[in-house]
Design a protein around this motif. Structure first.
Motif, PDB file in Angstrom:
ATOM      1  N   LEU A   1       0.823  -1.207   0.000  1.00 18.43           N
ATOM      2  CA  LEU A   1       0.000   0.000   0.000  1.00 18.43           C
ATOM      3  C   LEU A   1       0.860   1.262   0.000  1.00 18.43           C
ATOM      4  CD1 LEU A   1      -2.825  -1.057   2.488  1.00 18.43           C
ATOM      5  CD2 LEU A   1      -3.059  -0.682   0.025  1.00 18.43           C
ATOM      6  N   SER A   2       1.972   1.242   0.727  1.00 18.49           N
ATOM      7  CA  SER A   2       2.888   2.397   0.735  1.00 18.49           C
ATOM      8  C   SER A   2       3.427   2.663  -0.662  1.00 18.49           C
ATOM      9  CB  SER A   2       4.045   2.163   1.704  1.00 18.49           C
ATOM     10  OG  SER A   2       3.572   2.092   3.029  1.00 18.49           O
ATOM     11  N   LEU A   3       3.727   1.606  -1.392  1.00 23.37           N
ATOM     12  CA  LEU A   3       4.197   1.779  -2.763  1.00 23.37           C
ATOM     13  C   LEU A   3       3.091   2.325  -3.672  1.00 23.37           C
ATOM     14  CD1 LEU A   3       6.470  -1.360  -3.139  1.00 23.37           C
ATOM     15  CD2 LEU A   3       7.179   1.031  -3.314  1.00 23.37           C
ATOM     16  N   PHE A   4       1.854   1.921  -3.435  1.00 24.87           N
ATOM     17  CA  PHE A   4       0.740   2.511  -4.189  1.00 24.87           C
ATOM     18  C   PHE A   4       0.638   4.009  -3.889  1.00 24.87           C
ATOM     19  CE2 PHE A   4      -1.340  -1.796  -4.697  1.00 24.87           C
ATOM     20  CZ  PHE A   4      -1.322  -1.784  -6.080  1.00 24.87           C
ATOM     21  N   PHE A   5       0.806   4.390  -2.612  1.00 24.91           N
ATOM     22  CA  PHE A   5       0.760   5.810  -2.265  1.00 24.91           C
ATOM     23  C   PHE A   5       1.913   6.563  -2.916  1.00 24.91           C
ATOM     24  CE2 PHE A   5      -2.160   4.685   1.241  1.00 24.91           C
ATOM     25  CZ  PHE A   5      -3.122   5.657   1.002  1.00 24.91           C
ATOM     26  N   ALA A   6       3.089   5.965  -2.945  1.00 23.13           N
ATOM     27  CA  ALA A   6       4.234   6.611  -3.600  1.00 23.13           C
ATOM     28  C   ALA A   6       3.977   6.759  -5.091  1.00 23.13           C
ATOM     29  CB  ALA A   6       5.506   5.794  -3.361  1.00 23.13           C
ATOM     30  N   ARG A   7       3.381   5.742  -5.682  1.00 22.11           N
ATOM     31  CA  ARG A   7       3.107   5.761  -7.122  1.00 22.11           C
ATOM     32  C   ARG A   7       2.096   6.857  -7.470  1.00 22.11           C
ATOM     33  NH1 ARG A   7       4.707   2.653 -10.917  1.00 22.11           N
ATOM     34  NH2 ARG A   7       3.550   2.195 -12.803  1.00 22.11           N
ATOM     35  N   GLY A   8       1.114   7.060  -6.612  1.00 29.83           N
ATOM     36  CA  GLY A   8       0.079   8.046  -6.893  1.00 29.83           C
ATOM     37  C   GLY A   8       0.289   9.387  -6.211  1.00 29.83           C
TER      38      GLY A   8
ATOM     39  N   ALA B   1     -10.748   2.486  -1.742  1.00 28.85           N
ATOM     40  CA  ALA B   1     -11.805   1.736  -2.426  1.00 28.85           C
ATOM     41  C   ALA B   1     -11.280   0.401  -2.946  1.00 28.85           C
ATOM     42  CB  ALA B   1     -12.375   2.564  -3.582  1.00 28.85           C
ATOM     43  N   GLY B   2     -10.077   0.402  -3.513  1.00 29.85           N
ATOM     44  CA  GLY B   2      -9.483  -0.833  -4.014  1.00 29.85           C
ATOM     45  C   GLY B   2      -9.201  -1.822  -2.900  1.00 29.85           C
ATOM     46  N   GLN B   3      -8.697  -1.313  -1.776  1.00 30.31           N
ATOM     47  CA  GLN B   3      -8.413  -2.178  -0.631  1.00 30.31           C
ATOM     48  C   GLN B   3      -9.716  -2.790  -0.099  1.00 30.31           C
ATOM     49  OE1 GLN B   3      -5.465  -3.095   0.301  1.00 30.31           O
ATOM     50  NE2 GLN B   3      -5.783  -4.006   2.302  1.00 30.31           N
ATOM     51  N   TYR B   4     -10.761  -1.972  -0.010  1.00 30.62           N
ATOM     52  CA  TYR B   4     -12.053  -2.502   0.448  1.00 30.62           C
ATOM     53  C   TYR B   4     -12.616  -3.522  -0.534  1.00 30.62           C
ATOM     54  CZ  TYR B   4     -13.052  -0.006   4.747  1.00 30.62           C
ATOM     55  OH  TYR B   4     -13.030   0.420   6.044  1.00 30.62           O
ATOM     56  N   LEU B   5     -12.530  -3.235  -1.815  1.00 31.44           N
ATOM     57  CA  LEU B   5     -13.046  -4.155  -2.824  1.00 31.44           C
ATOM     58  C   LEU B   5     -12.304  -5.492  -2.770  1.00 31.44           C
ATOM     59  CD1 LEU B   5     -15.031  -4.472  -5.197  1.00 31.44           C
ATOM     60  CD2 LEU B   5     -13.260  -3.533  -6.684  1.00 31.44           C
ATOM     61  N   GLY B   6     -10.980  -5.434  -2.729  1.00 30.39           N
ATOM     62  CA  GLY B   6     -10.180  -6.658  -2.656  1.00 30.39           C
ATOM     63  C   GLY B   6     -10.416  -7.422  -1.368  1.00 30.39           C
TER      64      GLY B   6
ATOM     65  N   PRO C   1      -0.538 -10.204  -9.216  1.00 26.93           N
ATOM     66  CA  PRO C   1       0.543  -9.240  -8.985  1.00 26.93           C
ATOM     67  C   PRO C   1       1.739  -9.469  -9.902  1.00 26.93           C
ATOM     68  CG  PRO C   1       0.373 -10.753  -7.132  1.00 26.93           C
ATOM     69  CD  PRO C   1      -0.804 -11.015  -8.031  1.00 26.93           C
ATOM     70  N   LEU C   2       2.003 -10.732 -10.284  1.00 30.27           N
ATOM     71  CA  LEU C   2       3.109 -11.006 -11.194  1.00 30.27           C
ATOM     72  C   LEU C   2       2.890 -10.292 -12.523  1.00 30.27           C
ATOM     73  CD1 LEU C   2       5.741 -12.534 -11.853  1.00 30.27           C
ATOM     74  CD2 LEU C   2       4.329 -14.461 -12.583  1.00 30.27           C
ATOM     75  N   THR C   3       1.693 -10.392 -13.082  1.00 29.51           N
ATOM     76  CA  THR C   3       1.367  -9.731 -14.349  1.00 29.51           C
ATOM     77  C   THR C   3       1.444  -8.210 -14.214  1.00 29.51           C
ATOM     78  OG1 THR C   3      -0.060 -11.579 -14.959  1.00 29.51           O
ATOM     79  CG2 THR C   3      -0.381  -9.515 -16.158  1.00 29.51           C
ATOM     80  N   LEU C   4       0.860  -7.678 -13.129  1.00 27.38           N
ATOM     81  CA  LEU C   4       0.896  -6.225 -12.912  1.00 27.38           C
ATOM     82  C   LEU C   4       2.334  -5.738 -12.730  1.00 27.38           C
ATOM     83  CD1 LEU C   4      -2.171  -5.870 -10.519  1.00 27.38           C
ATOM     84  CD2 LEU C   4      -2.028  -5.098 -12.901  1.00 27.38           C
ATOM     85  N   GLY C   5       3.146  -6.514 -12.022  1.00 20.57           N
ATOM     86  CA  GLY C   5       4.544  -6.147 -11.813  1.00 20.57           C
ATOM     87  C   GLY C   5       5.350  -6.177 -13.104  1.00 20.57           C
ATOM     88  N   LEU C   6       5.110  -7.193 -13.929  1.00 25.33           N
ATOM     89  CA  LEU C   6       5.804  -7.269 -15.215  1.00 25.33           C
ATOM     90  C   LEU C   6       5.393  -6.103 -16.124  1.00 25.33           C
ATOM     91  CD1 LEU C   6       5.645 -11.127 -15.859  1.00 25.33           C
ATOM     92  CD2 LEU C   6       7.688  -9.757 -15.347  1.00 25.33           C
ATOM     93  N   TRP C   7       4.106  -5.736 -16.078  1.00 20.37           N
ATOM     94  CA  TRP C   7       3.630  -4.605 -16.875  1.00 20.37           C
ATOM     95  C   TRP C   7       4.288  -3.308 -16.395  1.00 20.37           C
ATOM     96  CZ3 TRP C   7       1.796  -3.412 -21.330  1.00 20.37           C
ATOM     97  CH2 TRP C   7       1.228  -2.165 -21.546  1.00 20.37           C
ATOM     98  N   ALA C   8       4.361  -3.111 -15.067  1.00 18.82           N
ATOM     99  CA  ALA C   8       4.997  -1.910 -14.514  1.00 18.82           C
ATOM    100  C   ALA C   8       6.485  -1.876 -14.867  1.00 18.82           C
ATOM    101  CB  ALA C   8       4.805  -1.856 -12.996  1.00 18.82           C
ATOM    102  N   ALA C   9       7.145  -3.047 -14.829  1.00 17.58           N
ATOM    103  CA  ALA C   9       8.562  -3.108 -15.194  1.00 17.58           C
ATOM    104  C   ALA C   9       8.742  -2.767 -16.672  1.00 17.58           C
ATOM    105  CB  ALA C   9       9.118  -4.507 -14.900  1.00 17.58           C
ATOM    106  N   TRP C  10       7.858  -3.274 -17.527  1.00 16.35           N
ATOM    107  CA  TRP C  10       7.912  -2.980 -18.952  1.00 16.35           C
ATOM    108  C   TRP C  10       7.754  -1.482 -19.193  1.00 16.35           C
ATOM    109  CZ3 TRP C  10       9.407  -4.483 -23.520  1.00 16.35           C
ATOM    110  CH2 TRP C  10       8.843  -3.941 -24.665  1.00 16.35           C
ATOM    111  N   GLN C  11       6.802  -0.864 -18.514  1.00 19.56           N
ATOM    112  CA  GLN C  11       6.594   0.574 -18.656  1.00 19.56           C
ATOM    113  C   GLN C  11       7.823   1.359 -18.191  1.00 19.56           C
ATOM    114  OE1 GLN C  11       2.865   0.922 -16.450  1.00 19.56           O
ATOM    115  NE2 GLN C  11       1.893   1.604 -18.340  1.00 19.56           N
ATOM    116  N   ALA C  12       8.416   0.957 -17.084  1.00 20.77           N
ATOM    117  CA  ALA C  12       9.609   1.639 -16.573  1.00 20.77           C
ATOM    118  C   ALA C  12      10.770   1.479 -17.548  1.00 20.77           C
ATOM    119  CB  ALA C  12       9.991   1.094 -15.198  1.00 20.77           C
TER     120      ALA C  12
ATOM    121  N   GLY D   1      -7.127  -5.978  -7.138  1.00 22.36           N
ATOM    122  CA  GLY D   1      -6.548  -7.223  -7.638  1.00 22.36           C
ATOM    123  C   GLY D   1      -5.356  -7.675  -6.822  1.00 22.36           C
ATOM    124  N   VAL D   2      -4.470  -6.749  -6.503  1.00 20.58           N
ATOM    125  CA  VAL D   2      -3.289  -7.084  -5.700  1.00 20.58           C
ATOM    126  C   VAL D   2      -3.712  -7.486  -4.289  1.00 20.58           C
ATOM    127  CG1 VAL D   2      -1.172  -6.163  -4.675  1.00 20.58           C
ATOM    128  CG2 VAL D   2      -1.702  -5.696  -7.076  1.00 20.58           C
ATOM    129  N   THR D   3      -4.665  -6.763  -3.711  1.00 26.05           N
ATOM    130  CA  THR D   3      -5.153  -7.087  -2.368  1.00 26.05           C
ATOM    131  C   THR D   3      -5.746  -8.486  -2.336  1.00 26.05           C
ATOM    132  OG1 THR D   3      -5.601  -4.759  -1.886  1.00 26.05           O
ATOM    133  CG2 THR D   3      -6.759  -6.385  -0.539  1.00 26.05           C
TER     134      THR D   3
END
Length: 198
Positions: A23-30, A42-47, A78-89, A114-116
């Motif tokens: 969650l801290s990394l999500f806050f840093a990202r946003g 909202a995402g944390q509650y949904l997950g 999270p593996l897919t989301l992480g690979l996508w974020a790495a690709w973007q970076a 999804g990550v939650t």
């Protein structure tokens, strides 16, 4: 009643303390984006609602809905989301120029959810035996306490992410840490659960 409350608080802390890092990394990202806190909340509650629903359904005998063997495969999220974020970076879509530092990056409700949910396989595995050994009223108490504590968890992660020394590190390294943590989390979930015969 008091025992149920204390048990719920202890169980929530034991199964969700690791979420502070993600969650801290999500806050840093946003950082700097309007509505980041609300989207993360909202995402944390949904997950987490998905985690509770799955635990309750399995408790009620709906193993066909969520077979235990399927839980490790949540690591693919999270593996897919992480690979996508790495690709973007790597492509430079995630470069930290001056505008990006001010405006941050978009953090979507569904990504957080999804990550939650994916990180909640251990929660489901712990909640089901507890729910099976208590009455319905106690299960309701647990769920209500958990849902109240979700907001506290998100606020604690925001507090951690906005402390000046931590915020500076996260701002500088978020584009590297975010994909590494998500990829690592995905691999950990897959391997520890024995997905794909690992």
């Amino acid at each position: 009643m008091v025992t149920g409350l204390l048990g719920a608080v202890g169980l929530f802390i034991a199964t969700n303390i690791d979420d502070i890092i993600v969650l801290s990394l999500f806050f840093a990202r946003g950082a700097g984006q309007a509505g980041t806190t609300l989207r993360i909340l909202a995402g944390q509650y949904l997950g987490f609602a998905g985690i509770l629903a799955a635990a309750i359904l399995v408790t009620l005998g709906a193993d066909a809905f969520l077979p235990t063997e399927a839980i490790p495969y949540f690591g693919l999220i999270p593996l897919t989301l992480g690979l996508w974020a790495a690709w973007q970076a790597w492509r430079g879509d995630d470069d930290d120029d001056d505008d990006a530092k001010v405006s941050g990056k978009n953090v979507s409700v569904l990504t957080v959810a999804g990550v939650t949910f994916a990180n909640g396989g251990d929660n489901i595995g712990v909640y089901v035996p507890v729910f099976l050994n208590v009455d319905t009223a106690t299960v309701i108490i647990y769920c209500v306490v958990f849902l109240i504590l979700v907001a506290g968890l998100v606020l604690l992660a925001k507090f951690v992410a906005t402390r000046p020394p931590i915020a500076e590190i996260l701002e500088r390294w978020e584009h590297v840490l975010f994909p590494i943590v998500l990829i690592g989390l995905g691999i950990f979930i897959l391997v520890s659960g024995g997905a794909f015969g690992l």
